[in-house]
Design a protein around this motif. Structure first.
Motif, PDB file in Angstrom:
ATOM      1  N   PHE A 199      29.152  33.136  49.019  1.00  0.00           N
ATOM      2  CA  PHE A 199      29.603  34.124  48.043  1.00  0.00           C
ATOM      3  C   PHE A 199      31.123  34.103  47.926  1.00  0.00           C
ATOM      4  O   PHE A 199      31.687  34.096  46.819  1.00  0.00           O
ATOM      5  N   ALA A 200      31.818  34.064  49.067  1.00  0.00           N
ATOM      6  CA  ALA A 200      33.282  34.048  49.060  1.00  0.00           C
ATOM      7  C   ALA A 200      33.814  32.787  48.391  1.00  0.00           C
ATOM      8  O   ALA A 200      34.740  32.848  47.571  1.00  0.00           O
ATOM      9  N   GLU A 201      33.249  31.651  48.712  1.00  0.00           N
ATOM     10  CA  GLU A 201      33.757  30.392  48.158  1.00  0.00           C
ATOM     11  C   GLU A 201      33.508  30.294  46.658  1.00  0.00           C
ATOM     12  O   GLU A 201      34.352  29.780  45.913  1.00  0.00           O
ATOM     13  N   LEU A 202      32.382  30.789  46.196  1.00  0.00           N
ATOM     14  CA  LEU A 202      32.101  30.772  44.763  1.00  0.00           C
ATOM     15  C   LEU A 202      33.092  31.660  44.007  1.00  0.00           C
ATOM     16  O   LEU A 202      33.549  31.310  42.912  1.00  0.00           O
ATOM     17  N   ASN A 203      33.463  32.791  44.603  1.00  0.00           N
ATOM     18  CA  ASN A 203      34.418  33.679  43.961  1.00  0.00           C
ATOM     19  C   ASN A 203      35.842  33.165  44.071  1.00  0.00           C
ATOM     20  O   ASN A 203      36.658  33.373  43.167  1.00  0.00           O
ATOM     21  N   GLN A 204      36.165  32.497  45.158  1.00  0.00           N
ATOM     22  CA  GLN A 204      37.484  31.865  45.252  1.00  0.00           C
ATOM     23  C   GLN A 204      37.671  30.824  44.161  1.00  0.00           C
ATOM     24  O   GLN A 204      38.767  30.659  43.616  1.00  0.00           O
ATOM     25  N   ALA A 205      36.604  30.123  43.812  1.00  0.00           N
ATOM     26  CA  ALA A 205      36.691  29.071  42.802  1.00  0.00           C
ATOM     27  C   ALA A 205      37.074  29.611  41.433  1.00  0.00           C
ATOM     28  O   ALA A 205      37.590  28.866  40.590  1.00  0.00           O
ATOM     29  N   LEU A 206      36.858  30.897  41.187  1.00  0.00           N
ATOM     30  CA  LEU A 206      37.242  31.487  39.899  1.00  0.00           C
ATOM     31  C   LEU A 206      38.745  31.395  39.664  1.00  0.00           C
ATOM     32  O   LEU A 206      39.200  31.293  38.521  1.00  0.00           O
ATOM     33  N   ALA A 207      39.524  31.439  40.744  1.00  0.00           N
ATOM     34  CA  ALA A 207      40.985  31.452  40.618  1.00  0.00           C
ATOM     35  C   ALA A 207      41.544  30.115  40.162  1.00  0.00           C
ATOM     36  O   ALA A 207      42.651  30.064  39.606  1.00  0.00           O
ATOM     37  N   THR A 208      40.819  29.047  40.392  1.00  0.00           N
ATOM     38  CA  THR A 208      41.343  27.706  40.088  1.00  0.00           C
ATOM     39  C   THR A 208      40.557  26.998  38.995  1.00  0.00           C
ATOM     40  O   THR A 208      40.881  25.867  38.645  1.00  0.00           O
ATOM     41  N   GLU A 209      39.545  27.652  38.443  1.00  0.00           N
ATOM     42  CA  GLU A 209      38.720  27.018  37.418  1.00  0.00           C
ATOM     43  C   GLU A 209      39.505  26.707  36.154  1.00  0.00           C
ATOM     44  O   GLU A 209      39.342  25.656  35.542  1.00  0.00           O
ATOM     45  N   ASN A 210      40.385  27.604  35.766  1.00  0.00           N
ATOM     46  CA  ASN A 210      41.124  27.471  34.506  1.00  0.00           C
ATOM     47  C   ASN A 210      42.589  27.826  34.740  1.00  0.00           C
ATOM     48  O   ASN A 210      43.022  28.940  34.421  1.00  0.00           O
TER      49      ASN A 210
ATOM     50  N   ALA B 209      38.847  32.611  34.312  1.00  0.00           N
ATOM     51  CA  ALA B 209      37.622  31.821  34.421  1.00  0.00           C
ATOM     52  C   ALA B 209      36.672  32.201  33.290  1.00  0.00           C
ATOM     53  O   ALA B 209      36.802  33.260  32.671  1.00  0.00           O
ATOM     54  N   SER B 210      35.708  31.365  33.011  1.00  0.00           N
ATOM     55  CA  SER B 210      34.766  31.627  31.934  1.00  0.00           C
ATOM     56  C   SER B 210      33.882  32.819  32.279  1.00  0.00           C
ATOM     57  O   SER B 210      33.662  33.138  33.456  1.00  0.00           O
ATOM     58  N   GLU B 211      33.379  33.496  31.250  1.00  0.00           N
ATOM     59  CA  GLU B 211      32.475  34.617  31.471  1.00  0.00           C
ATOM     60  C   GLU B 211      31.243  34.176  32.255  1.00  0.00           C
ATOM     61  O   GLU B 211      30.731  34.921  33.100  1.00  0.00           O
ATOM     62  N   GLU B 212      30.773  32.988  31.980  1.00  0.00           N
ATOM     63  CA  GLU B 212      29.591  32.489  32.673  1.00  0.00           C
ATOM     64  C   GLU B 212      29.845  32.330  34.165  1.00  0.00           C
ATOM     65  O   GLU B 212      29.002  32.684  35.004  1.00  0.00           O
ATOM     66  N   SER B 213      31.018  31.804  34.518  1.00  0.00           N
ATOM     67  CA  SER B 213      31.349  31.620  35.932  1.00  0.00           C
ATOM     68  C   SER B 213      31.494  32.956  36.642  1.00  0.00           C
ATOM     69  O   SER B 213      31.038  33.131  37.778  1.00  0.00           O
ATOM     70  N   VAL B 214      32.151  33.915  35.993  1.00  0.00           N
ATOM     71  CA  VAL B 214      32.310  35.241  36.595  1.00  0.00           C
ATOM     72  C   VAL B 214      30.953  35.899  36.798  1.00  0.00           C
ATOM     73  O   VAL B 214      30.669  36.480  37.861  1.00  0.00           O
ATOM     74  N   GLU B 215      30.093  35.802  35.790  1.00  0.00           N
ATOM     75  CA  GLU B 215      28.762  36.421  35.877  1.00  0.00           C
ATOM     76  C   GLU B 215      27.975  35.832  37.047  1.00  0.00           C
ATOM     77  O   GLU B 215      27.311  36.552  37.793  1.00  0.00           O
ATOM     78  N   ARG B 216      28.062  34.522  37.204  1.00  0.00           N
ATOM     79  CA  ARG B 216      27.339  33.857  38.289  1.00  0.00           C
ATOM     80  C   ARG B 216      27.909  34.256  39.649  1.00  0.00           C
ATOM     81  O   ARG B 216      27.162  34.584  40.579  1.00  0.00           O
ATOM     82  N   ALA B 217      29.232  34.257  39.762  1.00  0.00           N
ATOM     83  CA  ALA B 217      29.867  34.504  41.056  1.00  0.00           C
ATOM     84  C   ALA B 217      29.707  35.945  41.522  1.00  0.00           C
ATOM     85  O   ALA B 217      29.484  36.205  42.716  1.00  0.00           O
TER      86      ALA B 217
END
Length: 372
Positions: free
Chosen positions: A340-351, A356-364
């Motif tokens: 869970f932590a790593e998926l949410n950390q990835a939001l900071a570097t996606e874009n 981050a995209s709405e889809e990525s935020v919704e998933r994370a």
């Protein structure tokens, strides 16, 4: 093995008090130590999203948080000269879609309500901090800057990006902090722009800011960011960072000069690097880390508060499930929280440079179950 019951929590922000609440509910004896003399004021608006809303509801804080949530009508994006180039009444950069069930709350409001919710049955020690931890077979001796040494069964570092507990138990911050190429400053001032539930965003080159009215439109909260490699230690002091922010803001067009003056005078001025904490393990012996101390995603992710809330709940649940067996509990906590932590950390570097995209935020934001 002796059941662990006394728990020292370093950090009185959001993660610490919520953990204390759930530990108390499960029969533990938490003590929260906070370096500040009182619950900290200031800071940006923070998001509570997805499964973190369930934690807030179970803790008994969600209705209060909804009552004080920000309620923006939209935002304007300006060019460097102050001309509007885009506007939206559907979403803002700070909170995402305005019709979402997620909420945005001033950090100071969430800190205050978490403290008020727990102060009756949790011991708080304000104005003090840890200087040393010494573990033996029976527990941990904690030395404090001002108060006498005390012994605890367990220690939890919920003390942020620059965690003292992490440094004492795991070593220097430089081993774990990963700079993301920018700095963020947050401060408040009077609403000299007469904004009414409307955000304004401007970017000029490698710097930019967002302005949000708060407190029934009587105040502004400014978030100013600028790209930079890690600054030298002498440039990372509070006074040096303030001078840097004042100079960088003053060089911008539109209202840059007035914002620079506000930064110069703000009593709640804050500035720090955008960085993530990445560790191979969050626990060592009787010590474990929670929230930003162990897995800071940076404000660029928008998920620091949600990670702190969910992590507090999962850690308390793991300790209760394993009846205070800290080794088993910490392993279970990390097994559940790390993906869970790593998926949410990835939001900071996606874009880089944008959200981050709405889809990525919704998933994370929903990528963990509280029960199971």
């Amino acid at each position: 093995m002796k059941t662990s019951k006394t728990v020292l929590i370093s950090g009185g922000g959001i993660a610490g008090p919520v953990l204390a609440h759930w530990l108390r509910r499960r029969g533990f004896e938490p003590t929260v130590v906070e370096r500040a003399p009182a619950p900290r004021a200031g800071g940006q608006a923070v998001d509570v999203r997805g499964v973190a809303l369930d934690v807030m509801a179970r803790t008994g804080l969600l209705d209060r948080a909804r009552a004080v949530r920000t309620r923006m009508r939209g935002m304007s994006v300006l060019d460097p000269h102050g001309n509007e180039v885009h506007r939206s009444t559907e979403a803002t950069f700070s909170s995402g879609r305005l019709d979402s069930e997620d909420i945005e709350v001033l950090r100071e409001d969430l800190v205050r309500m978490a403290y008020e919710h727990t102060r009756a049955d949790v011991e708080y020690v304000f104005g003090d901090g840890l200087t040393a931890l010494e573990e033996d077979e029976a527990g941990v001796r904690a030395d404090f800057a001002h108060g006498p040494s005390r012994r605890f069964d367990l220690v939890v570092g919920a003390d942020g990006l620059h965690s003292t507990v992490r440094r004492l138990a795991f070593g220097p911050e430089e081993r774990y902090a990963h700079h993301l190429g920018s700095y963020l400053s947050v401060f408040g001032t009077d609403n000299f722009l007469a904004l009414e539930d409307w955000q304004v965003w401007l970017r000029d080159g490698d710097a930019g800011f967002g302005i949000m009215p708060v407190r029934d439109n009587t105040e502004l909260r400014i978030a100013f960011g600028f790209e930079s490699a890690p600054l030298a230690p002498a440039s990372r002091t509070g006074d040096a960072l303030r001078r840097t922010v004042v100079a960088r803001l003053g060089a911008l067009g539109w209202e840059g000069a007035r914002l620079a003056e506000a930064a110069r005078e703000a009593p709640d001025f804050y500035c720090d690097a955008m960085a993530q904490i990445r560790m191979d393990g969050w626990s060592r012996g009787r010590v474990t880390l929670l929230g930003d101390a162990g897995y800071c995603p940076s404000p660029l992710s928008g998920q620091g508060t949600s990670l702190a809330l969910v992590g507090a709940y999962v850690l308390a649940e793991s300790l209760a499930l394993h009846d205070g067996d800290h080794l088993a509990a910490y392993a279970s906590y990390e097994e559940r929280m790390r993906p869970f932590a790593e998926l949410n950390q990835a939001l900071a570097t996606e874009n880089p440079g944008g959200p981050a995209s709405e889809e990525s935020v919704e998933r994370a934001k929903n990528a963990i179950r509280l029960d199971g």
